[in-house]
Design a protein around this motif. Structure first.
Motif, PDB file in Angstrom:
ATOM      1  N   THR A  48       0.872  -1.239   0.165  1.00 21.09           N
ATOM      2  CA  THR A  48       0.025   0.049  -0.105  1.00 21.09           C
ATOM      3  C   THR A  48       0.759   1.356   0.091  1.00 21.09           C
ATOM      4  O   THR A  48       0.686   2.161  -0.680  1.00 21.09           O
ATOM      5  CB  THR A  48      -0.933   0.027   1.427  1.00 21.09           C
ATOM      6  OG1 THR A  48      -1.754  -1.248   1.209  1.00 21.09           O
ATOM      7  CG2 THR A  48      -1.702   1.376   1.183  1.00 21.09           C
ATOM      8  N   VAL A  49       1.896   1.259   0.814  1.00 21.02           N
ATOM      9  CA  VAL A  49       2.689   2.372   0.801  1.00 21.02           C
ATOM     10  C   VAL A  49       3.654   2.701  -0.572  1.00 21.02           C
ATOM     11  O   VAL A  49       3.630   3.581  -0.874  1.00 21.02           O
ATOM     12  CB  VAL A  49       3.868   2.383   1.835  1.00 21.02           C
ATOM     13  CG1 VAL A  49       4.796   3.401   2.026  1.00 21.02           C
ATOM     14  CG2 VAL A  49       3.062   2.379   3.247  1.00 21.02           C
ATOM     15  N   CYS A  50       3.952   1.516  -0.983  1.00 14.96           N
ATOM     16  CA  CYS A  50       4.443   1.747  -2.345  1.00 14.96           C
ATOM     17  C   CYS A  50       3.951   2.297  -3.444  1.00 14.96           C
ATOM     18  O   CYS A  50       4.075   3.146  -4.239  1.00 14.96           O
ATOM     19  CB  CYS A  50       5.221   0.401  -2.851  1.00 14.96           C
ATOM     20  SG  CYS A  50       6.573  -0.024  -1.726  1.00 14.96           S
ATOM     21  N   CYS A  51       2.445   1.652  -3.414  1.00 15.48           N
ATOM     22  CA  CYS A  51       1.487   2.295  -4.479  1.00 15.48           C
ATOM     23  C   CYS A  51       1.080   3.593  -4.299  1.00 15.48           C
ATOM     24  O   CYS A  51       1.102   4.519  -5.319  1.00 15.48           O
ATOM     25  CB  CYS A  51       0.055   1.389  -4.328  1.00 15.48           C
ATOM     26  SG  CYS A  51       0.329  -0.304  -5.036  1.00 15.48           S
ATOM     27  N   CYS A  52       1.142   4.016  -2.911  1.00 16.96           N
ATOM     28  CA  CYS A  52       0.779   5.601  -2.562  1.00 16.96           C
ATOM     29  C   CYS A  52       1.875   6.457  -3.142  1.00 16.96           C
ATOM     30  O   CYS A  52       1.858   7.593  -3.640  1.00 16.96           O
ATOM     31  CB  CYS A  52       0.371   5.636  -1.110  1.00 16.96           C
ATOM     32  SG  CYS A  52      -1.147   5.166  -0.709  1.00 16.96           S
TER      33      CYS A  52
END
Length: 112
Positions: A48-52
């Motif tokens: 999730t952090v990488c996508c954001c």
């Protein structure tokens, strides 16, 4: 006691979850469930952090910020001023050439 192969979690009638083992005697089933859920949560959070971060970077690269816009505007203004100066210098040089007779006007009746 043999492990009930048809079920993932052993039924409470056979043994408590804290005393159940998985595969080998030293792997506690309860600790394994907790560890796997924590590891899965960490992986999901990381994705999730990488996508954001990727989405934010893409938004920033698409939209020029104020500094870039100002720099582009200043560069355009400098280019326009330079073109004006060139035209002014060319007209001055042409006047000087005319004054001293160095400016050759094309005569259509000149011999080739």
């Amino acid at each position: 006691m043999e492990y009930p192969v048809r079920k993932i979690l052993p039924p409470a009638s056979l043994c408590k979850l804290s005393s159940a083992r998985w595969g080998v005697c030293w792997v506690n089933f309860q600790a394994l469930i907790i560890a796997m859920s924590v590891l899965g949560g960490i992986i999901l959070l990381g994705i999730t952090v990488c996508c954001c971060c990727c989405c934010r970077r893409r938004k920033r690269s698409q939209k020029p910020d104020k500094d870039d816009e100002r720099a582009m505007r200043e560069q355009e203004e400098r280019r326009v001023r330079q073109e004006e100066r060139r035209a002014e210098m060319k007209s001055r040089h042409d006047e000087i050439r005319k004054k001293y007779g160095l400016f050759k006007e094309q005569n259509p009746y000149e011999k080739f």
